[in-house]
Design a protein around this motif. Structure first.
Motif: not given
Length: 167
Positions: A18-19, A66-73, A79-86, A95-100
């Protein structure tokens, strides 16, 4: 709008993964069309790169928990584009989970359809390449960073899986 998800196991501790991922300066290591990524204000990021032989510049937002090890963008211009890495602990690694979520521009969707048979198939391939690039970047020793040529390509036929205005 398409929704795409993927995950991969990485042989590094979850906090370390995550770092690495949440450090904006590392984005060019796993997103091949991105040449430069930098903060551009509170919670904002600016990206520069090249896709399909054309330079691009986009700005967006980035939230790291950082506490949840989650990043969103997301993108300011799309406006119809976004994603998340957990990132989660998984045995001795992570385990890295990617959603877009995104809607491909009509000309990009047509190219994906022609080259890959469908937009969904092209995006699944792009997600796999992005996750493989993250794994390679995270598992490569710091003293020998990979060259851009060595990283798996995360572009679906020239389009980045990040803040690319061409998608």
């Amino acid at each position: 709008m398409g929704e795409y998800r993927g995950e991969i196991a990485i042989d590094r501790p979850a906090a370390e993964v995550f770092d690495f991922l949440s450090d904006i300066r590392n984005m060019p290591r796993y997103l091949p069309t991105v040449r430069k990524a930098a903060p551009s204000g509170e919670g904002k990021v600016a990206m520069q790169g090249e896709a399909n032989g054309h330079p691009y510049h986009d700005e967006g937002w980035l939230k790291c928990d950082t506490g949840a090890l989650r990043m969103q963008w997301g993108s300011d211009s799309k406006p119809d584009y976004g994603g998340e890495i957990a990132v989660q602990e998984a045995g001795s690694g992570a385990k890295v989970s990617l959603s877009m979520s995104l809607t491909a521009a009509p000309e990009v969707a047509a190219r994906m359809q022609r080259d890959s048979g469908s937009v969904d198939h092209a995006m699944r391939q792009a997600m796999t390449r992005t996750l493989d690039a993250i794994k390679t970047a995270c598992e490569t020793p710091a003293e020998a960073p990979p060259r851009a040529d060595d990283l798996p390509d995360s572009r679906p036929f020239g389009s980045s899986a990040t803040l690319n205005p061409d998608i």
